[in-house]
Design an enzyme around this catalytic site. Structure first.
Site, PDB file in Angstrom:
ATOM      1  N   GLU A  95       3.830 -37.134  25.730  1.00 45.27           N
ATOM      2  CA  GLU A  95       3.001 -37.033  24.538  1.00 45.27           C
ATOM      3  C   GLU A  95       2.445 -35.624  24.400  1.00 45.27           C
ATOM      4  O   GLU A  95       2.187 -34.941  25.392  1.00 45.27           O
ATOM      5  CB  GLU A  95       1.851 -38.050  24.606  1.00 45.27           C
ATOM      6  N   CYS A 108      -2.464 -29.747  22.962  1.00 49.51           N
ATOM      7  CA  CYS A 108      -2.604 -30.251  24.318  1.00 49.51           C
ATOM      8  C   CYS A 108      -1.219 -30.716  24.747  1.00 49.51           C
ATOM      9  O   CYS A 108      -0.682 -31.674  24.190  1.00 49.51           O
ATOM     10  CB  CYS A 108      -3.621 -31.389  24.324  1.00 49.51           C
ATOM     11  N   CYS A 115       2.386 -38.804  36.281  1.00 51.67           N
ATOM     12  CA  CYS A 115       1.669 -37.910  37.191  1.00 51.67           C
ATOM     13  C   CYS A 115       1.564 -38.574  38.553  1.00 51.67           C
ATOM     14  O   CYS A 115       1.367 -39.783  38.651  1.00 51.67           O
ATOM     15  CB  CYS A 115       0.266 -37.597  36.655  1.00 51.67           C
ATOM     16  N   CYS A 119      -5.184 -40.491  39.685  1.00 48.83           N
ATOM     17  CA  CYS A 119      -6.612 -40.611  39.366  1.00 48.83           C
ATOM     18  C   CYS A 119      -6.821 -41.964  38.678  1.00 48.83           C
ATOM     19  O   CYS A 119      -6.093 -42.313  37.750  1.00 48.83           O
ATOM     20  CB  CYS A 119      -7.061 -39.462  38.472  1.00 48.83           C
TER      21      CYS A 119
HETATM   22 FE1  SF4 Z   1      -2.774 -36.576  36.843  1.00 40.16          FE
HETATM   23 FE2  SF4 Z   1      -5.275 -37.066  37.560  1.00 40.16          FE
HETATM   24 FE3  SF4 Z   1      -4.764 -35.168  35.743  1.00 40.16          FE
HETATM   25 FE4  SF4 Z   1      -4.414 -37.779  35.137  1.00 40.16          FE
HETATM   26  S1  SF4 Z   1      -6.357 -36.750  35.603  1.00 40.16           S
HETATM   27  S2  SF4 Z   1      -3.016 -36.124  34.667  1.00 40.16           S
HETATM   28  S3  SF4 Z   1      -3.695 -38.578  37.145  1.00 40.16           S
HETATM   29  S4  SF4 Z   1      -4.149 -35.180  37.893  1.00 40.16           S
END
Ligand code: SF4
Ligand code: SAH
Length: 351
Positions: A95, A108, A115, A119
């Site tokens: 996205e 953005c 990822c 998190c």
């Molecule tokens: Fe990856 Fe954490 Fe950033 Fe989300 S907040 S994109 S999980 S590093």
């Protein structure tokens, strides 16, 4: 849909120069290609009107000019935010978000499909890691929106690497993309118009510092104690807060630049006066700015955003102690285009 041909946005000017030499073409042809791609923003060799027809045809055979296939396009109710879901050649999804406010046209962009950092409160982290994007796939996201804006007589003013993925977990491609977009004879967006956001991969912060990169740096902190941070950001087990802050101080010292810390405020978790005071102590004397982001909702996380009062109280503690601090305006939440809301199949959620 796959193609064996290289994606043209994966190439540097020097590679076009070598190719032109190889094809027995004068070297200025490479400059013309660069200009056609990054100044004229053409999306096909057919449009490269400065080049002879046979060379256009050869480029067309040699390269792929499109890797992003538009799958979904969403507009926020205020019309200022647009989010696009693109499919890549191997059907991975990413996205990209365009935010139009005041004179700014901020993109953005994503650096990875998914990822690996996990998190807990982030939709991208919740989907897991799929793969790194190539530098060309990162660059093409910017070109797609630059072409759109050009039709309205406008241009991209800022680019933030805050979409899907951890840019420092895909360091080479992310920095190559910034170099390509910042190239003076090409897209020519100044380094200060870029911001790289990292979850805090210390070796990459040190590399960014040593390479004297001029783009802005933001670090996702979110908690001032290791236990709390580790419960939200698994990466903290590897790179604890004290070491991270030390690397950040070193960056500000060597670069002479201000660093930004991001803090997603979650009601009753990291929005307490105690956390605010601990944060003040951590950042004492550092050339920095804190960006507070009231938590955006995601499917896989139960926490709530902090109330207005708690946001205001948290901010007041930082300001009273001389730490510059702003609350990020929530944009595009109704189309899940806000921080941490990007994923491959974002379903509608209540804002
Ligand atoms: Fe990856 Fe954490 Fe950033 Fe989300 S907040 S994109 S999980 S590093
Ligand atoms: N991987 C990088 C950049 C992408 S995320 C990083 O983590 O820094 C951009 C910002 O949004 C980060 O500060 C991230 O911590 C934050 N974020 C993630 N999920 C969020 C959520 N649900 N609400 C608010 N901010 C969030």
């Amino acid at each position: 849909m796959t193609t064996d041909r290289p994606l043209i946005y994966d190439w540097d000017l020097a590679q076009f120069q070598a190719l032109m030499a190889d094809w027995g073409q004068p070297s200025y042809r490479a400059d013309q290609i660069w200009d056609d791609l990054y100044q004229q923003l053409w999306a096909s060799a057919e449009d490269f009107s400065t080049l002879p027809k046979d060379l256009r045809a050869r480029l067309d055979e040699h390269f792929s000019f499109v890797s992003l296939r538009l799958s979904k396009r969403l507009y926020s109710s205020d019309g200022q935010t647009e989010k696009r879901l693109h499919l890549l050649h191997d059907d991975q999804a990413i996205e990209t978000v365009l935010m139009r406010y005041d004179e700014r046209r901020t993109l953005c962009i994503s650096t990875q499909a998914g990822c690996a950092m996990g998190c807990t409160f982030c939709a991208t982290g919740q989907m897991g890691f799929r793969r790194n994007l190539s530098s060309g796939e990162i660059v093409e996201q910017v070109l797609v929106f630059a072409r759109l804006l050009a039709t309205e007589g406008q241009a991209v003013t800022n680019v933030v690497l805050m979409g899907m993925g951890e840019p420092f977990h895909n360091y080479e491609a992310s920095m190559a993309a910034l170099d390509r977009l910042g190239h003076a004879e090409g897209f020519n967006l100044g380094a200060r118009r870029f911001t790289v956001s990292t979850v805090g991969l210390i070796p990459a912060i040190q590399r960014f510092t040593a390479e004297q990169r001029k783009e802005g740096l933001a670090v996702s902190l979110h908690a001032a104690e290791d236990d709390l941070r580790a419960s939200m950001l698994p990466v903290n087990a590897r790179y604890p807060i004290a070491d991270l802050i030390q690397a950040c101080r070193e960056y500000t010292r060597q670069s002479g630049r201000r660093i930004t810390f991001e803090w997603a405020l979650i009601q009753g978790t990291n929005d307490t006066p105690e956390q605010a005071h601990k944060l003040v102590a951590l950042l004492a004397g550092m050339n920095c700015h804190v960006n507070l982001i009231p938590l955006n909702p995601t499917q896989g996380f139960a926490g709530d955003k902090s109330s207005r009062e708690r946001v205001a109280d948290f901010r007041a503690i930082l300001l009273e102690n001389g730490i510059s601090c702003t609350v990020r305006v929530r944009r595009g939440i109704d189309i899940q285009a806000g921080c941490g809301q990007l994923a491959e199949h974002s379903a509608p959620l209540q804002p």
